[in-house]
Design an enzyme around this catalytic site. Sequence first.
Site, PDB file in Angstrom:
ATOM      1  N   ASP A 152      -0.346   3.250   7.954  1.00  0.00           N
ATOM      2  CA  ASP A 152      -1.666   2.686   8.254  1.00  0.00           C
ATOM      3  C   ASP A 152      -1.446   1.261   8.767  1.00  0.00           C
ATOM      4  O   ASP A 152      -0.306   0.851   9.056  1.00  0.00           O
ATOM      5  CB  ASP A 152      -2.616   2.775   7.038  1.00  0.00           C
ATOM      6  CG  ASP A 152      -2.271   1.787   5.927  1.00  0.00           C
ATOM      7  OD1 ASP A 152      -1.249   1.064   6.038  1.00  0.00           O
ATOM      8  OD2 ASP A 152      -3.030   1.723   4.942  1.00  0.00           O
ATOM      9  N   HIS A 153      -2.528   0.493   8.865  1.00  0.00           N
ATOM     10  CA  HIS A 153      -2.412  -0.874   9.391  1.00  0.00           C
ATOM     11  C   HIS A 153      -1.490  -1.740   8.530  1.00  0.00           C
ATOM     12  O   HIS A 153      -0.817  -2.624   9.043  1.00  0.00           O
ATOM     13  CB  HIS A 153      -3.805  -1.511   9.504  1.00  0.00           C
ATOM     14  CG  HIS A 153      -4.593  -1.433   8.234  1.00  0.00           C
ATOM     15  ND1 HIS A 153      -5.129  -0.238   7.763  1.00  0.00           N
ATOM     16  CD2 HIS A 153      -4.937  -2.369   7.320  1.00  0.00           C
ATOM     17  CE1 HIS A 153      -5.759  -0.455   6.631  1.00  0.00           C
ATOM     18  NE2 HIS A 153      -5.652  -1.743   6.329  1.00  0.00           N
ATOM     19  N   CYS A 176       2.323   2.241   3.934  1.00  0.00           N
ATOM     20  CA  CYS A 176       0.981   1.641   3.886  1.00  0.00           C
ATOM     21  C   CYS A 176       1.155   0.253   3.276  1.00  0.00           C
ATOM     22  O   CYS A 176       2.266  -0.276   3.240  1.00  0.00           O
ATOM     23  CB  CYS A 176      -0.023   2.522   3.153  1.00  0.00           C
ATOM     24  SG  CYS A 176       0.273   2.766   1.391  1.00  0.00           S
ATOM     25  N   THR A 230       0.879  -0.915   0.136  1.00  0.00           N
ATOM     26  CA  THR A 230       1.709  -0.880  -1.074  1.00  0.00           C
ATOM     27  C   THR A 230       2.730   0.248  -1.049  1.00  0.00           C
ATOM     28  O   THR A 230       3.669   0.242  -1.848  1.00  0.00           O
ATOM     29  CB  THR A 230       0.815  -0.631  -2.308  1.00  0.00           C
ATOM     30  OG1 THR A 230       0.112   0.598  -2.103  1.00  0.00           O
ATOM     31  CG2 THR A 230      -0.163  -1.771  -2.519  1.00  0.00           C
ATOM     32  N   GLY A 231       2.510   1.247  -0.228  1.00  0.00           N
ATOM     33  CA  GLY A 231       3.302   2.487  -0.258  1.00  0.00           C
ATOM     34  C   GLY A 231       2.741   3.489  -1.254  1.00  0.00           C
ATOM     35  O   GLY A 231       3.201   4.635  -1.302  1.00  0.00           O
ATOM     36  N   GLY A 280      -0.727   4.606  -1.872  1.00  0.00           N
ATOM     37  CA  GLY A 280      -1.725   5.583  -1.416  1.00  0.00           C
ATOM     38  C   GLY A 280      -1.113   6.641  -0.510  1.00  0.00           C
ATOM     39  O   GLY A 280      -1.404   7.846  -0.650  1.00  0.00           O
ATOM     40  N   HIS A 325      19.554  12.358  -6.301  1.00  0.00           N
ATOM     41  CA  HIS A 325      19.013  13.051  -7.476  1.00  0.00           C
ATOM     42  C   HIS A 325      17.788  13.907  -7.173  1.00  0.00           C
ATOM     43  O   HIS A 325      17.632  14.972  -7.760  1.00  0.00           O
ATOM     44  CB  HIS A 325      18.610  12.031  -8.550  1.00  0.00           C
ATOM     45  CG  HIS A 325      19.766  11.277  -9.123  1.00  0.00           C
ATOM     46  ND1 HIS A 325      19.685  10.609 -10.324  1.00  0.00           N
ATOM     47  CD2 HIS A 325      21.034  11.077  -8.676  1.00  0.00           C
ATOM     48  CE1 HIS A 325      20.843  10.025 -10.583  1.00  0.00           C
ATOM     49  NE2 HIS A 325      21.679  10.291  -9.588  1.00  0.00           N
ATOM     50  N   ASN A 326      16.891  13.406  -6.331  1.00  0.00           N
ATOM     51  CA  ASN A 326      15.605  14.099  -6.107  1.00  0.00           C
ATOM     52  C   ASN A 326      15.561  14.852  -4.776  1.00  0.00           C
ATOM     53  O   ASN A 326      14.579  15.524  -4.505  1.00  0.00           O
ATOM     54  CB  ASN A 326      14.435  13.111  -6.112  1.00  0.00           C
ATOM     55  CG  ASN A 326      14.497  12.091  -7.223  1.00  0.00           C
ATOM     56  OD1 ASN A 326      14.511  10.877  -6.983  1.00  0.00           O
ATOM     57  ND2 ASN A 326      14.559  12.562  -8.456  1.00  0.00           N
ATOM     58  N   ARG A 345       3.243  -4.635   2.446  1.00  0.00           N
ATOM     59  CA  ARG A 345       2.882  -5.899   1.802  1.00  0.00           C
ATOM     60  C   ARG A 345       3.793  -6.176   0.611  1.00  0.00           C
ATOM     61  O   ARG A 345       3.533  -7.087  -0.188  1.00  0.00           O
ATOM     62  CB  ARG A 345       1.420  -5.858   1.358  1.00  0.00           C
ATOM     63  CG  ARG A 345       0.475  -5.745   2.548  1.00  0.00           C
ATOM     64  CD  ARG A 345      -0.960  -5.529   2.147  1.00  0.00           C
ATOM     65  NE  ARG A 345      -1.775  -5.271   3.335  1.00  0.00           N
ATOM     66  CZ  ARG A 345      -2.882  -4.559   3.337  1.00  0.00           C
ATOM     67  NH1 ARG A 345      -3.338  -4.022   2.218  1.00  0.00           N
ATOM     68  NH2 ARG A 345      -3.552  -4.369   4.459  1.00  0.00           N
ATOM     69  N   ARG A 404      22.491  20.114 -12.114  1.00  0.00           N
ATOM     70  CA  ARG A 404      21.397  19.571 -12.937  1.00  0.00           C
ATOM     71  C   ARG A 404      20.265  19.021 -12.070  1.00  0.00           C
ATOM     72  O   ARG A 404      19.090  19.110 -12.436  1.00  0.00           O
ATOM     73  CB  ARG A 404      21.909  18.513 -13.916  1.00  0.00           C
ATOM     74  CG  ARG A 404      22.367  17.204 -13.312  1.00  0.00           C
ATOM     75  CD  ARG A 404      22.955  16.302 -14.383  1.00  0.00           C
ATOM     76  NE  ARG A 404      23.195  14.934 -13.926  1.00  0.00           N
ATOM     77  CZ  ARG A 404      24.231  14.576 -13.159  1.00  0.00           C
ATOM     78  NH1 ARG A 404      25.097  15.480 -12.751  1.00  0.00           N
ATOM     79  NH2 ARG A 404      24.392  13.317 -12.798  1.00  0.00           N
ATOM     80  N   HIS A 405      20.615  18.504 -10.913  1.00  0.00           N
ATOM     81  CA  HIS A 405      19.568  17.977 -10.033  1.00  0.00           C
ATOM     82  C   HIS A 405      18.822  19.115  -9.333  1.00  0.00           C
ATOM     83  O   HIS A 405      17.602  19.052  -9.161  1.00  0.00           O
ATOM     84  CB  HIS A 405      20.166  16.990  -9.036  1.00  0.00           C
ATOM     85  CG  HIS A 405      20.695  15.754  -9.688  1.00  0.00           C
ATOM     86  ND1 HIS A 405      19.944  15.016 -10.580  1.00  0.00           N
ATOM     87  CD2 HIS A 405      21.903  15.149  -9.613  1.00  0.00           C
ATOM     88  CE1 HIS A 405      20.666  14.002 -11.014  1.00  0.00           C
ATOM     89  NE2 HIS A 405      21.860  14.061 -10.453  1.00  0.00           N
TER      90      HIS A 405
HETATM   91  C1  RB5 Z   1      -5.277  -0.765   2.852  1.00  0.00           C
HETATM   92  O1  RB5 Z   1      -5.967  -1.943   2.669  1.00  0.00           O
HETATM   93  C2  RB5 Z   1      -4.470  -0.415   1.614  1.00  0.00           C
HETATM   94  O2  RB5 Z   1      -5.342   0.025   0.617  1.00  0.00           O
HETATM   95  C3  RB5 Z   1      -3.432   0.626   1.923  1.00  0.00           C
HETATM   96  O3  RB5 Z   1      -2.576   0.147   2.909  1.00  0.00           O
HETATM   97  C4  RB5 Z   1      -2.520   1.040   0.787  1.00  0.00           C
HETATM   98  O4  RB5 Z   1      -1.960  -0.059   0.146  1.00  0.00           O
HETATM   99  C5  RB5 Z   1      -3.088   2.006  -0.165  1.00  0.00           C
HETATM  100  O5  RB5 Z   1      -2.456   2.442  -1.134  1.00  0.00           O
END
Ligand code: RB5
Length: 143
Positions: free
Chosen positions: A7-8, A64, A66-67, A69, A97-98, A108, A132-133
Site C-alpha cells: 500500500d502507500h 504496508c 507496519t507489515g 495488516g 523453519h516455516n 514505517r 520436524r519442520h
Molecule cells: C495505512 O495507514 C496503514 O494502516 C497500513 O499501511 C498498515 O500499517 C496496516 O496494517
Amino acid sequence: MIALGCDHGGFEIKQALIRHLEERGLEYKDFGTYTSESCDYPVYGKAVARAVQSGECDRGIIICGTGIGISITANKFKGIRAALCTNTFMAEATRLHNNANILAMGGRVTTIEDAIKIADVFLDTPFSNEERHIRRISMIEED
Ligand code: RB5
C-alpha cells in the site's frame, strides 16, 4: 517469479526492491500499488497471496506501513505462510523453519537498506526440509 505488493506505506520500499531485483536479474511481477496515494492494503495483500497460492509466482513480498495488516490479509489464504520480518535473522529462520512463501515488511518500521538485506536473505535461503519442520508446517493446515 516474485510477486510484489504494497500500500502507500510500503510504496518506497517496493520501488527500491524493484530496482534491486532488476540489478540481481530476478524476475518479478508488480501487483501495485503504483503511486504513493493512500489506498487499501487488503487489495494488494490478496493479489500477491492469490499469485503465490495459484503457483503463478514462487514467492511474494508485501509491504504496508507496519507489515501487520497486509500479512494478516495474506495469511487468510490456504497454503500461504506470510512472515512479518524486521531483521535478517527472522527472514532466515522463517525460510528454514516455516518455509514461508511470502515476506511481509513495514515501511514505517524498516529502512530501505534493511528491507533489501531482509529480502535478499528471504529469497536466498532454502527450506531446511527437516522432518520436524515439515510436521509442524502440516499441523498449521490441519484445522
Ligand atoms: C495505512 O495507514 C496503514 O494502516 C497500513 O499501511 C498498515 O500499517 C496496516 O496494517
